[in-house]
Design a protein around this motif. Structure first.
Motif, PDB file in Angstrom:
ATOM      1  N   ALA A   1       0.858  -1.159   0.051  1.00 12.82           N
ATOM      2  CA  ALA A   1       0.120   0.099   0.056  1.00 12.82           C
ATOM      3  C   ALA A   1       0.845   1.275  -0.077  1.00 12.82           C
ATOM      4  O   ALA A   1       1.704   1.305   0.552  1.00 12.82           O
ATOM      5  CB  ALA A   1      -0.927  -0.046   1.384  1.00 12.82           C
ATOM      6  N   LEU A   2       0.652   2.237  -0.808  1.00 12.34           N
ATOM      7  CA  LEU A   2       1.425   3.426  -0.798  1.00 12.34           C
ATOM      8  C   LEU A   2       1.351   4.250   0.283  1.00 12.34           C
ATOM      9  O   LEU A   2       0.276   4.166   0.888  1.00 12.34           O
ATOM     10  CB  LEU A   2       1.161   4.089  -2.346  1.00 12.34           C
ATOM     11  CG  LEU A   2       1.335   3.339  -3.616  1.00 12.34           C
ATOM     12  CD1 LEU A   2       0.756   4.164  -4.800  1.00 12.34           C
ATOM     13  CD2 LEU A   2       2.825   2.956  -3.525  1.00 12.34           C
ATOM     14  N   PRO A   3       2.096   5.343   0.589  1.00 12.70           N
ATOM     15  CA  PRO A   3       1.977   6.091   1.983  1.00 12.70           C
ATOM     16  C   PRO A   3       1.013   7.058   1.508  1.00 12.70           C
ATOM     17  O   PRO A   3       0.592   7.382   0.536  1.00 12.70           O
ATOM     18  CB  PRO A   3       3.360   7.018   1.565  1.00 12.70           C
ATOM     19  CG  PRO A   3       4.304   5.968   1.161  1.00 12.70           C
ATOM     20  CD  PRO A   3       3.703   5.345   0.039  1.00 12.70           C
ATOM     21  N   SER A   4       0.049   7.337   2.677  1.00 12.67           N
ATOM     22  CA  SER A   4      -0.934   8.201   2.627  1.00 12.67           C
ATOM     23  C   SER A   4      -0.878   8.958   3.986  1.00 12.67           C
ATOM     24  O   SER A   4      -0.623   8.466   5.010  1.00 12.67           O
ATOM     25  CB  SER A   4      -2.265   7.275   2.581  1.00 12.67           C
ATOM     26  OG  SER A   4      -3.440   8.349   2.508  1.00 12.67           O
ATOM     27  N   ALA A   5      -1.663  10.212   3.847  1.00 18.16           N
ATOM     28  CA  ALA A   5      -1.550  11.087   5.128  1.00 18.16           C
ATOM     29  C   ALA A   5      -2.601  10.557   6.024  1.00 18.16           C
ATOM     30  O   ALA A   5      -2.675  10.872   7.079  1.00 18.16           O
ATOM     31  CB  ALA A   5      -1.787  12.407   4.446  1.00 18.16           C
TER      32      ALA A   5
END
Length: 480
Positions: free
Chosen positions: A306-310
């Motif tokens: 999963a890609l980084p996310s705020a």
């Protein structure tokens, strides 16, 4: 009408003897006639610490943190995950024989630096639990000292008020008989009966206070024996240990706050390392039974990230920042509290010594005044009322002196607790501690190390060097 000289002398002499007895002959609580009943304060602290429920709780906290640290040494960030699926064409009614079996296993991977950061957080929390254990040990020593002082004061007051009530009852009986024969007035009889009722009220309240204080000691020790704090008679040595920078840095509350700050900072590093969900990698196999297909089984690898996310990062970083801010604030407040407490303890030492001197002087002077008033009454120069009030004032001054003496011993012991110099009081009582090369003395007398005058700041887990701070005589002592 006045009493005859002989009868009056007998009455006042009996009252004088009974009033003086509690102040000088009543034993203090815990100071039993037999030496086997004596319980030193360090031994009492060991008894209370052995059954303190917070000790086992903090031990569990430390063991749990150490278990997390060991678990963080794993190769993977979590346990393996299994997946499987089955497909065929029967549900749609074709029944050609298209069937697929699929299965796989995958494991989460550590992000860069995440594993070591997790171990550091767990180790920091284990060290914080150890320091909280030291903090609880010190707090228990303070509670035990307060309970001991309260029990001794209550026992002294109970013994004194009971003796005074007995003396007032005897005096009231004598006055009543004298009033019957006309040797004393009805007003004298009423005064004696009022004094008896007041003394009985004081005795009842003192008995309740003593029972309450004894219950508090039993809750801490499991025993009604009052610890002996009269052996603490060295205020100068205790005050020398209250060096602000040394005591503050070695105070278990400050050390616990420092460890909490270190754990919060380690948690902040972990939050930064956990900038995205952990990726997963694994292997899988597919078995297919298809009409006319020569490939019925295949194997391969799978990867999920999963890609980084705020949405994922912001809550973690916010919680970590809040923890660091709270820990730093608590450390600052703890240091201020410890500095203020040290100043209060030093002021109490000075005040207790001065108060004891004044109380002894007042008791001595009022005792002499009561003797003079008694002699004047025998010569019929003053009334019986004045002589009795003078004797009661001397009795009250004796109680104030006894209270000041107990509070003086308590102030010395409190200073030694703050300095971590009570035998048996461990500043860092590790739950799995290495044995000290030099065991601490459990009695009142201790060796003086050669470098006792050199300021020394201990490292975590290092045994505290204890100079001689408690005098050997068991007498109450006091400032001269």
């Amino acid at each position: 009408m006045k009493l005859s000289a002989r009868r009056s002398l007998v009455l006042l002499t009996a009252l004088n003897t009974l009033l003086l007895a509690p102040a000088h002959a009543a034993p203090l609580a815990g100071q039993d006639e037999t030496a086997g009943q004596r319980l030193s304060f360090p031994d009492a602290l060991a008894m209370a610490w052995a059954q303190d429920p917070r000790r086992s709780e903090l031990g569990t906290n430390r063991y749990s943190a150490e278990s997390r640290a060991r678990a963080a040494g794993s190769w993977f960030a979590g346990g393996p995950s299994l997946s499987g699926s089955y497909f065929d064409d029967h549900a749609i009614g074709s029944n050609i024989g298209y069937t697929t079996y699929e299965g796989g296993i995958s494991v989460p991977l550590w992000l860069p630096g995440q594993g070591s950061a997790t171990r550091k957080v767990a180790k920091a929390e284990a060290e914080a639990a150890t320091e909280r254990s030291s903090e609880e040990h010190m707090a228990l020593a303070v509670r035990l000292l307060d309970a001991t002082a309260a029990a001794m004061l209550a026992h002294k007051r109970m013994a004194s008020t009971q003796a005074l009530a007995s003396a007032a009852a005897r005096l009231s009986a004598h006055v009543a008989r004298a009033a019957t024969t006309g040797e004393m007035t009805l007003a004298d009889q009423q005064m004696a009966e009022a004094a008896q009722a007041s003394a009985q009220t004081d005795a009842t309240m003192a008995r309740e206070e003593a029972q309450t204080a004894a219950a508090g000691l039993v809750a801490l020790l499991g025993s009604p024996i009052v610890p002996d704090i009269l052996a603490f008679t060295a205020p100068q040595s205790a005050e020398e240990k209250l060096v602000a920078h040394t005591v503050e840095e070695n105070d278990p509350r400050v050390r616990a706050a420092q460890k909490e700050t270190a754990a919060a900072n380690a948690d902040m590093v972990l939050a930064r390392r956990s900038f995205m969900p952990n990726p997963q990698v694994g292997v899988g196999a597919i078995h297919e039974a298809q009409y006319g297909s020569p490939w019925d089984t295949r194997v391969g690898v799978n990867f999920t990230m999963a890609l980084p996310s705020a949405v994922h990062n912001a809550p973690l970083l916010a919680a970590a920042r809040n923890r660091v801010a709270a820990a730093e604030t608590q450390e600052t407040l703890t240091r201020r509290m410890v500095r203020q407490e040290i100043a209060q303890i030093r002021a109490r030492l000075t005040s207790a010594s001065s108060t004891l001197k004044s109380a002894r002087t007042a008791a001595q002077q009022l005792e002499s005044r009561a003797d003079l008033m008694e002699r004047s009454w025998k010569l019929q120069e003053t009334s019986l009322d004045d002589a009795l009030r003078a004797r009661q004032a001397a009795y009250a001054a004796d109680l104030v002196r006894d209270r000041a003496e107990i509070l003086w011993h308590t102030a010395i012991a409190r200073a030694l607790i703050a300095a971590g110099a009570i035998p048996g009081l461990e500043q860092a009582p590790a739950l799995a501690r290495r044995p000290s090369a030099r065991p601490a003395s459990s009695g009142a007398e201790m060796e003086i190390p050669e470098d006792a005058g050199t300021p020394h700041t201990r490292r975590p887990g290092e045994p505290l060097r204890i100079p001689e701070l408690v005098s050997s005589p068991r007498s109450s002592g006091g400032p001269e």
